[in-house]
Design a protein around this motif. Sequence first.
Motif, PDB file in Angstrom:
ATOM      1  N   VAL A   1       0.835  -1.200   0.000  1.00 25.47           N
ATOM      2  CA  VAL A   1       0.000   0.000   0.000  1.00 25.47           C
ATOM      3  C   VAL A   1       0.872   1.253   0.000  1.00 25.47           C
TER       4      VAL A   1
ATOM      5  N   LEU B   1       1.028   4.176  -2.978  1.00 27.00           N
ATOM      6  CA  LEU B   1       0.733   5.601  -2.758  1.00 27.00           C
ATOM      7  C   LEU B   1       1.676   6.487  -3.575  1.00 27.00           C
TER       8      LEU B   1
ATOM      9  N   ILE C   1      -4.012   2.310  -5.922  1.00 24.83           N
ATOM     10  CA  ILE C   1      -4.767   2.659  -4.710  1.00 24.83           C
ATOM     11  C   ILE C   1      -6.208   2.987  -5.077  1.00 24.83           C
TER      12      ILE C   1
ATOM     13  N   PRO D   1      -8.636   5.446  -3.747  1.00 28.49           N
ATOM     14  CA  PRO D   1      -8.606   6.564  -2.796  1.00 28.49           C
ATOM     15  C   PRO D   1      -9.847   6.603  -1.903  1.00 28.49           C
TER      16      PRO D   1
ATOM     17  N   PHE E   1      -9.510   4.835   1.369  1.00 28.62           N
ATOM     18  CA  PHE E   1      -8.697   5.565   2.340  1.00 28.62           C
ATOM     19  C   PHE E   1      -9.467   6.714   2.954  1.00 28.62           C
ATOM     20  N   THR E   2     -10.225   7.406   2.119  1.00 27.52           N
ATOM     21  CA  THR E   2     -11.045   8.498   2.626  1.00 27.52           C
ATOM     22  C   THR E   2     -12.011   7.975   3.680  1.00 27.52           C
TER      23      THR E   2
ATOM     24  N   ILE F   1     -11.754   5.319   5.658  1.00 28.27           N
ATOM     25  CA  ILE F   1     -11.075   4.988   6.916  1.00 28.27           C
ATOM     26  C   ILE F   1     -10.703   6.269   7.650  1.00 28.27           C
ATOM     27  N   GLU F   2     -10.125   7.206   6.894  1.00 25.04           N
ATOM     28  CA  GLU F   2      -9.757   8.492   7.468  1.00 25.04           C
ATOM     29  C   GLU F   2     -10.974   9.116   8.151  1.00 25.04           C
TER      30      GLU F   2
ATOM     31  N   PHE G   1      -2.447   8.481   8.215  1.00 29.22           N
ATOM     32  CA  PHE G   1      -3.388   8.774   7.133  1.00 29.22           C
ATOM     33  C   PHE G   1      -3.218  10.201   6.630  1.00 29.22           C
TER      34      PHE G   1
ATOM     35  N   ARG H   1      -2.062  11.038   2.896  1.00 28.47           N
ATOM     36  CA  ARG H   1      -2.951  11.849   2.074  1.00 28.47           C
ATOM     37  C   ARG H   1      -2.202  13.050   1.504  1.00 28.47           C
TER      38      ARG H   1
ATOM     39  N   HIS I   1       0.938  13.327   0.938  1.00 32.18           N
ATOM     40  CA  HIS I   1       1.854  12.807  -0.060  1.00 32.18           C
ATOM     41  C   HIS I   1       1.112  12.504  -1.359  1.00 32.18           C
ATOM     42  N   TRP I   2      -0.012  11.805  -1.200  1.00 30.46           N
ATOM     43  CA  TRP I   2      -0.849  11.429  -2.342  1.00 30.46           C
ATOM     44  C   TRP I   2      -1.318  12.667  -3.112  1.00 30.46           C
TER      45      TRP I   2
ATOM     46  N   ARG J   1       1.418  14.322  -5.020  1.00 28.37           N
ATOM     47  CA  ARG J   1       1.734  13.533  -6.217  1.00 28.37           C
ATOM     48  C   ARG J   1       0.753  13.873  -7.338  1.00 28.37           C
TER      49      ARG J   1
END
Lengths: 118, 118
Positions: free
Chosen positions: A32, A36, A82, A84, A87-88, A90-91, B94, B98, B100-101, B104
């Motif tokens: 993971v 990223l 990924i 996204p 991740f959002t 979970i965040e 997280f 985020r 970093h993501w 990018r």
Amino acid sequence: MPSIPSSILNLMDNYLPAQFQALGDRTRFAVVERLLNGPASVSELAKPHDMALPAFTKHLGVLERSGLITSTKAGRVRTCAINPKAFTDIEQWFLDRRAHWDSRLNRLAQHLSETDGD
Amino acid sequence: MPSIPSSILNLMDNYLPAQFQALGDRTRFAVVERLLNGPASVSELAKPHDMALPAFTKHLGVLERSGLITSTKAGRVRTCAINPKAFTDIEQWFLDRRAHWDSRLNRLAQHLSETDGD
DNA sequence: AAATAACTTAACCAATCAGCTAAGTTTCTG
DNA sequence: CAGAAACTTAGCTGATTGGTTAAGTTATTT
């Protein structure tokens, strides 16, 4: 008012424990973190990990079934990326719980100060 | 008294996969959500879960070893509580990823717009 | 002092997991 | 078209996990 059966909702529902479990393995966690930085092929992802390919692709399967990553195959190369939204989500769970936690502490502090002189 | 070198402690410290793994089980996840409402005793925590106590206390052990919760025993009652630092650490991971993501994606967009007319 | 409450320890078991090798499929390259 | 590359599928194995029951310990209650 007819509603969507909960059996279906439960399937759609992003089930956080599955995603946490997916992240709860060194190899998958490293994958993971690698993703990223941008998409990569299976063999590219596998290279740093000292294990045979079938073992590695199982890890990718776990990650994909959890919703944390997606993949598409073009020719003989499968490219992973990924997801996204996962991740959002979970965040968001962490943000929600923190808000809840903080407000609990505030109520507690409030209560303590109000009953201070009793 | 010889102590564990801080270099090792730092490695043990905050090892996210262990914390994710701890959260990656329905029972343990539910316990954490419950504890975000405030501390509780072992038997209080166990009540909603249809399993024998020894099975349940193993889950508490996993949560405690991961650093997500703490516990103290007073008399015959063990009281469990959230360890807020563990949550802050995960949250921070997280937020960092985020950032970093996002940067990018920004670099990518920048690059695409710069090479747009070629 | 005896009974009960709240865990704790120990020993076991079935299921899942993370790895392996061997063999197969599909797609590119020479 | 032969061979290599990039997975994929199948079947096996040892270790870990999530549960069980039975018995023990320590603290409180009556």
